[in-house]
Write an enzyme that holds these catalytic residues in place. Sequence first.
Site, short mmCIF file in Angstrom:
data_model
loop_
_atom_site.label_atom_id
_atom_site.label_comp_id
_atom_site.label_asym_id
_atom_site.label_seq_id
_atom_site.Cartn_x
_atom_site.Cartn_y
_atom_site.Cartn_z
N ARG A 1 0.86 -1.18 0.00
CA ARG A 1 0.00 0.00 0.00
C ARG A 1 0.90 1.22 0.00
NH1 ARG A 1 2.42 1.45 3.65
NH2 ARG A 1 0.99 3.19 3.81
N GLY A 2 0.28 2.40 -0.07
CA GLY A 2 1.08 3.62 -0.22
C GLY A 2 1.18 3.91 -1.71
N ARG B 1 -7.55 -0.28 -6.66
CA ARG B 1 -7.74 0.79 -5.67
C ARG B 1 -7.91 2.11 -6.42
NH1 ARG B 1 -4.28 1.06 -0.37
NH2 ARG B 1 -6.17 2.16 0.28
N ASP C 1 -1.70 10.82 -1.49
CA ASP C 1 -2.07 9.79 -2.46
C ASP C 1 -2.43 10.41 -3.80
OD1 ASP C 1 -2.28 7.17 -0.71
OD2 ASP C 1 -2.95 8.89 0.45
N ASN D 1 -5.10 12.69 1.18
CA ASN D 1 -4.25 11.76 1.94
C ASN D 1 -5.15 10.93 2.86
OD1 ASN D 1 -1.53 10.85 2.57
ND2 ASN D 1 -1.81 11.77 4.58
N LYS D 2 -4.55 10.04 3.61
CA LYS D 2 -5.30 9.13 4.48
C LYS D 2 -6.29 9.88 5.35
CE LYS D 2 -5.10 5.54 4.52
NZ LYS D 2 -6.04 4.74 3.71
O1 MRU Z 1 -4.47 3.14 2.27
P1 MRU Z 1 -2.97 3.26 2.13
O2 MRU Z 1 -2.20 2.67 3.24
O3 MRU Z 1 -2.49 2.80 0.77
O4 MRU Z 1 -2.80 4.82 2.21
C1 MRU Z 1 -1.81 5.46 1.58
C2 MRU Z 1 -0.86 5.99 2.50
O5 MRU Z 1 0.04 5.32 2.89
C3 MRU Z 1 -0.99 7.36 3.01
O6 MRU Z 1 -2.15 8.01 2.71
C4 MRU Z 1 0.26 8.13 2.76
O7 MRU Z 1 0.25 9.20 3.60
C5 MRU Z 1 0.46 8.55 1.32
S1 MRU Z 1 1.36 7.41 0.38
C6 MRU Z 1 3.03 7.91 0.53
#
Ligand code: MRU
Length: 370
Positions: free
Chosen positions: A53-54, A90, A246, A256-257
Amino acid sequence: MEVLGEHYRTIWLNDDNWSVTVIDQTRLPHHFQLTHLSSLADAIDAISNMVVRGAPLIGATAAYGICLGLHADASLESLRNAAKGLKAARPTAVNLQRVVDDMTSLLSPLPEYERCKVAYSFAAELCDADVKTCYQIGTHGLAIIEDQWRKAKNEGLQRLNILTHCNAGWLATVDWGTALAPVYMAHNSGVPIHIWVDETRPRNQGSHLTAWELAQQGIPHTIIVDNAGGHLMQLGEVDLCIVGTDRTTRSGDVCNKIGTYLKALAAYDNDIPFYVAVPESSIDWQISDGLLEIPIEERDGREVSHIQGQAENGELQEISILGSESNISNYGFDVTPSHLVSGLISERGLCEASSYGLRSLFPERFPDYA
Ligand code: MRU
């Protein structure tokens, strides 16, 4: 980065020259386990089930997903099928869509016998470029941390407190990380830093991944519940926030998250600098309004109703933490409007979170202004 003294990237090509290994992030922090991807379906599963992920790592895995699809069948139909399956894995991180579109345009016109080889070269170059990008973000972000530390030291502080949300460390990329790259460099150059790690419910990327990464590198850190950040800011316990992204729009809105927006609001109210580490690969140059135009992933309610932990026998277990039949909503991301962001840290340097700022670093993306 080092794990138990050995250097790892998060994804690599195996010695057979076609299959791929990744770190299974669903098992951290309890088990450091590697997983083999040997088909397109494996790559799609790894992305949708968050084994990887990320945003940048999702992009790199998608690139190898295309390779694995073509390794089995290099026809145009197979390429289209791989692209469709990966894009649906995703929705929010733009890296995935960009990599798949770029590879489809590059590979479609090629004769079938060349496609697979070119795809593997593309994937390898993408991974190397990601490492370089993150390293550069690290050096630009380091200057910000050093600057903040000079101010903090003048005020008599013993350490610089940085708050981060989710995981934008090396596990979210191929190596180094985005938001954590400056943190690693600051630690390596002797700045006394301490990191507040947001737990990041429901998937706990903060407490499971960021905290694990920081512990591996010996960086002082404290895990906090997601709602604690504002309180710590009011107490003067946060000097700087750095998060990842993201998808960032051409106008500087940052997706972002989930929970990032609330941290940005609290930082704004407390006059604390709030920076976002943004590789160019995470900028969606097609859109300007983050709230209206970014697809926000909604994930299974089971991520909210259940939690994973390690049982006494060492096995990972998932237990229910809800006692009712209540409805559950599980938005994965939110959008922080550009005016709440102090600056964007990209591989080309630091800029204001605005189209004007991004244009100063990426003029080729704004040809109408040339
Ligand atoms: O749902 P995820 O774990 O894929 O989320 C993405 C992230 O890890 C974060 O939002 C992150 O801050 C950005 S990706 C470097």
